[in-house]
Design a protein around this motif. Sequence first.
Motif, PDB file in Angstrom:
ATOM      1  N   GLU A 288       0.602  -1.112  -0.142  1.00  0.00           N
ATOM      2  CA  GLU A 288       0.269  -0.112  -0.120  1.00  0.00           C
ATOM      3  C   GLU A 288       1.249   1.433  -0.073  1.00  0.00           C
ATOM      4  OE1 GLU A 288      -2.932   0.066   3.210  1.00  0.00           O
ATOM      5  OE2 GLU A 288      -3.574  -2.014   2.835  1.00  0.00           O
ATOM      6  N   ASP A 289       0.516   2.520  -0.790  1.00  0.00           N
ATOM      7  CA  ASP A 289       1.061   3.004  -0.644  1.00  0.00           C
ATOM      8  C   ASP A 289       2.767   3.373  -1.039  1.00  0.00           C
ATOM      9  OD1 ASP A 289      -1.019   4.550  -0.248  1.00  0.00           O
ATOM     10  OD2 ASP A 289      -0.734   4.783   1.373  1.00  0.00           O
ATOM     11  N   ALA A 290       3.206   2.346  -1.735  1.00  0.00           N
ATOM     12  CA  ALA A 290       4.272   2.118  -1.864  1.00  0.00           C
ATOM     13  C   ALA A 290       4.341   3.109  -3.931  1.00  0.00           C
ATOM     14  CB  ALA A 290       4.557   0.508  -2.627  1.00  0.00           C
ATOM     15  N   THR A 291       5.854   3.321  -3.896  1.00  0.00           N
ATOM     16  CA  THR A 291       5.775   4.467  -5.462  1.00  0.00           C
ATOM     17  C   THR A 291       6.389   3.218  -6.148  1.00  0.00           C
ATOM     18  OG1 THR A 291       8.206   4.490  -4.700  1.00  0.00           O
ATOM     19  CG2 THR A 291       6.712   6.456  -4.373  1.00  0.00           C
ATOM     20  N   GLY A 292       6.208   3.524  -7.522  1.00  0.00           N
ATOM     21  CA  GLY A 292       6.882   2.666  -8.683  1.00  0.00           C
ATOM     22  C   GLY A 292       5.553   1.520  -8.471  1.00  0.00           C
ATOM     23  N   SER A 293       4.256   1.474  -8.355  1.00  0.00           N
ATOM     24  CA  SER A 293       3.737   0.568  -7.982  1.00  0.00           C
ATOM     25  C   SER A 293       2.204   0.707  -9.096  1.00  0.00           C
ATOM     26  CB  SER A 293       3.409  -0.420  -6.533  1.00  0.00           C
ATOM     27  OG  SER A 293       1.996  -1.071  -6.811  1.00  0.00           O
ATOM     28  N   VAL A 294       2.128   0.124  -9.932  1.00  0.00           N
ATOM     29  CA  VAL A 294       0.410   0.201 -10.662  1.00  0.00           C
ATOM     30  C   VAL A 294       0.204  -1.306 -10.512  1.00  0.00           C
ATOM     31  CG1 VAL A 294       2.075   0.950 -12.758  1.00  0.00           C
ATOM     32  CG2 VAL A 294      -0.361   1.654 -12.172  1.00  0.00           C
ATOM     33  N   VAL A 295      -1.113  -1.449 -11.129  1.00  0.00           N
ATOM     34  CA  VAL A 295      -1.742  -2.438 -11.641  1.00  0.00           C
ATOM     35  C   VAL A 295      -2.015  -2.209 -12.681  1.00  0.00           C
ATOM     36  CG1 VAL A 295      -3.898  -4.015 -11.806  1.00  0.00           C
ATOM     37  CG2 VAL A 295      -2.454  -2.574  -9.559  1.00  0.00           C
ATOM     38  N   ALA A 296      -2.299  -2.923 -13.900  1.00  0.00           N
ATOM     39  CA  ALA A 296      -2.273  -3.213 -15.186  1.00  0.00           C
ATOM     40  C   ALA A 296      -3.240  -4.473 -15.788  1.00  0.00           C
ATOM     41  CB  ALA A 296      -1.367  -2.853 -16.080  1.00  0.00           C
ATOM     42  N   CYS A 297      -3.979  -4.320 -16.425  1.00  0.00           N
ATOM     43  CA  CYS A 297      -4.025  -5.473 -17.551  1.00  0.00           C
ATOM     44  C   CYS A 297      -4.075  -5.914 -18.185  1.00  0.00           C
ATOM     45  CB  CYS A 297      -5.560  -5.330 -17.303  1.00  0.00           C
ATOM     46  SG  CYS A 297      -7.172  -6.581 -17.362  1.00  0.00           S
ATOM     47  N   SER A 298      -4.019  -7.101 -18.350  1.00  0.00           N
ATOM     48  CA  SER A 298      -3.111  -7.969 -20.355  1.00  0.00           C
ATOM     49  C   SER A 298      -4.518  -8.737 -20.057  1.00  0.00           C
ATOM     50  CB  SER A 298      -2.141  -8.291 -19.610  1.00  0.00           C
ATOM     51  OG  SER A 298      -1.719  -9.622 -21.279  1.00  0.00           O
ATOM     52  N   MET A 299      -4.575  -8.691 -21.574  1.00  0.00           N
ATOM     53  CA  MET A 299      -5.341 -10.487 -21.627  1.00  0.00           C
ATOM     54  C   MET A 299      -4.877 -11.398 -22.738  1.00  0.00           C
ATOM     55  SD  MET A 299      -8.445  -9.261 -22.247  1.00  0.00           S
ATOM     56  CE  MET A 299      -9.562 -10.953 -22.698  1.00  0.00           C
ATOM     57  N   GLU A 300      -5.574 -12.562 -22.065  1.00  0.00           N
ATOM     58  CA  GLU A 300      -5.006 -14.366 -22.165  1.00  0.00           C
ATOM     59  C   GLU A 300      -6.353 -14.611 -23.105  1.00  0.00           C
ATOM     60  OE1 GLU A 300      -1.700 -15.342 -22.647  1.00  0.00           O
ATOM     61  OE2 GLU A 300      -0.414 -13.687 -21.373  1.00  0.00           O
ATOM     62  N   GLY A 301      -6.162 -14.537 -24.493  1.00  0.00           N
ATOM     63  CA  GLY A 301      -6.873 -14.966 -25.392  1.00  0.00           C
ATOM     64  C   GLY A 301      -8.132 -14.177 -24.677  1.00  0.00           C
ATOM     65  N   THR A 302      -9.190 -15.094 -23.610  1.00  0.00           N
ATOM     66  CA  THR A 302     -10.637 -14.710 -23.801  1.00  0.00           C
ATOM     67  C   THR A 302     -10.520 -14.029 -22.338  1.00  0.00           C
ATOM     68  OG1 THR A 302     -11.608 -16.290 -23.243  1.00  0.00           O
ATOM     69  CG2 THR A 302     -12.167 -15.243 -25.892  1.00  0.00           C
ATOM     70  N   ARG A 303      -9.062 -14.511 -21.578  1.00  0.00           N
ATOM     71  CA  ARG A 303      -9.808 -14.126 -20.089  1.00  0.00           C
ATOM     72  C   ARG A 303      -8.528 -13.103 -19.491  1.00  0.00           C
ATOM     73  NH1 ARG A 303      -6.849 -18.365 -16.372  1.00  0.00           N
ATOM     74  NH2 ARG A 303      -9.280 -19.215 -16.238  1.00  0.00           N
ATOM     75  N   PRO A 304      -9.075 -11.965 -18.956  1.00  0.00           N
ATOM     76  CA  PRO A 304      -8.674 -10.725 -18.582  1.00  0.00           C
ATOM     77  C   PRO A 304      -7.630 -11.234 -17.369  1.00  0.00           C
ATOM     78  CG  PRO A 304     -10.558 -10.081 -17.556  1.00  0.00           C
ATOM     79  CD  PRO A 304     -11.017 -12.209 -18.743  1.00  0.00           C
ATOM     80  N   ILE A 305      -6.522 -10.806 -17.686  1.00  0.00           N
ATOM     81  CA  ILE A 305      -5.749 -10.913 -15.870  1.00  0.00           C
ATOM     82  C   ILE A 305      -4.975  -9.306 -15.676  1.00  0.00           C
ATOM     83  CG2 ILE A 305      -3.267 -12.223 -14.837  1.00  0.00           C
ATOM     84  CD1 ILE A 305      -4.189 -14.368 -17.001  1.00  0.00           C
ATOM     85  N   LEU A 306      -5.437  -8.758 -14.363  1.00  0.00           N
ATOM     86  CA  LEU A 306      -4.653  -7.693 -13.738  1.00  0.00           C
ATOM     87  C   LEU A 306      -2.943  -8.417 -13.320  1.00  0.00           C
ATOM     88  CD1 LEU A 306      -7.771  -6.422 -11.893  1.00  0.00           C
ATOM     89  CD2 LEU A 306      -7.196  -6.309 -14.695  1.00  0.00           C
ATOM     90  N   ILE A 307      -2.313  -7.093 -13.603  1.00  0.00           N
ATOM     91  CA  ILE A 307      -1.450  -7.928 -12.750  1.00  0.00           C
ATOM     92  C   ILE A 307      -0.520  -6.548 -12.117  1.00  0.00           C
ATOM     93  CG2 ILE A 307      -0.817  -9.447 -14.426  1.00  0.00           C
ATOM     94  CD1 ILE A 307       1.007  -7.367 -16.141  1.00  0.00           C
ATOM     95  N   GLU A 308       0.081  -6.676 -11.455  1.00  0.00           N
ATOM     96  CA  GLU A 308       1.600  -5.266 -10.593  1.00  0.00           C
ATOM     97  C   GLU A 308       2.555  -5.410 -11.231  1.00  0.00           C
ATOM     98  OE1 GLU A 308       3.465  -4.179  -6.137  1.00  0.00           O
ATOM     99  OE2 GLU A 308       2.069  -5.970  -6.484  1.00  0.00           O
TER     100      GLU A 308
END
Length: 453
Positions: A288-308
Amino acid sequence: MAKGKKSVFFCQNCGHEENKWLGQCPACKEWNTFVEEKMSVTTAKTAGAVRLNENKLATLSQVSMEKELRMTTQIQELDRVLGGGIVPGSLILVGGDPGIGKSTLLLQVCRNLSNMKKSVLYISGEESLKQIKMRAERLGDFSETLSLFCETNLETVRAVIEKNRPQIVIIDSIQTMYSEEVTSAPGSVSQVRESTNVFMQLAKGLGITIFIVGHVTKEGTVAGPRVLEHMVDTVLYFEGDRHASYRILRGVKNRFGSTNEIGVFEMRRDGLAEVANPSEFMLSGKPEDATGSVVACSMEGTRPILIEIQALVCQTSFGMPRRTAAGTDYNRVNLLMAVLEKRLGLPLSNCDAYVNIAGGIKMNEPAIDLGIVLAIVSSYKNRPIEEKTIVFGEVGLSGEVRAVSMPEQRVAEAKKLGFTTCILPAVSLESVSNITGVEVIGVKNINEAIRLI
């Protein structure tokens, strides 16, 4: 008939055959891949006339189309990668690093299918019956319809399959099988190709589904000639660090479904467990409240996967800055840093930069470009990004944020996991206008995105 032996040189990468050793394969252009093998040669003194069976000729209109009946493995992640289940009469190759869980997964498939009263034959060329029994006791109860057989002789294995006619056959592994008609050692190019050809004939001729386990080389490809992958119907690869808990099953080739799907598993004491929600699994432990950290979303086929996505930018102590990327393309990170330096004027040329995708997962989709950019800027300016914010978008060389595929699925996945703000390309705003409960912000370039955070 006159018989004799001669030396033939095979390329271990593609299976190309030559009469002499060559430093570079003329087919695949790989170096130092030729190996020498002894082959029996049979020449006929008289060539008989070739007879054609005209009854085998057919037009497209004469071919009847019947809906294929797939057999479920009761493992949803595996069924997803296979395209909906097992197609009878298919030949499936499963590859992966040693100890990654190939035999464990296939033994779980055997357990589920045998409990469904399907006849299953597990043929092992590497383990004894007691070793298979020890692993099976960890996985649960097995039905009596599962038969075990330890043998490496190809002719014996073929006779057992033709006699018993099981519905599912597991071959563990293809590199241990050998044919007495081929003089080379087990695991060689000739033996692997001959064994795969025999199993392909059995699968297509008898309508039996055959799973083949294949070892991989240090480059991560299945050991043996690449013709092995061309002969089978489906190629599945197990990925992931053997010391980590998660595993990813990825379809590289599939004649009966898509090759964009992945299955996520977690290795436990009682076998491989399915990860129904990979996004929640990947984001566990996010600071929490860490610099340089963001959540993005990538698609693998039809499945969305959220990654840090994590980034660490600091002043270099040497004349040349160090750049490191784990889980994403190193060259892509350098390109995005050049865009930041040119378009925003950030002096990153004298900074070390380390970019990491948490959890050890590998993602190369362009949609995570915006996440990498914002993580680098957040670390450089030492300002944290709002915890409930998710970003995705492709970044071009001019600093523009370009559209990505399936934005509505990405926003819906973020909403399901409790995110309240979503930064995405401005051209994708219209397609997500019907989603409520999430503040959707469109950006045209990286300047707008950085001002928002």
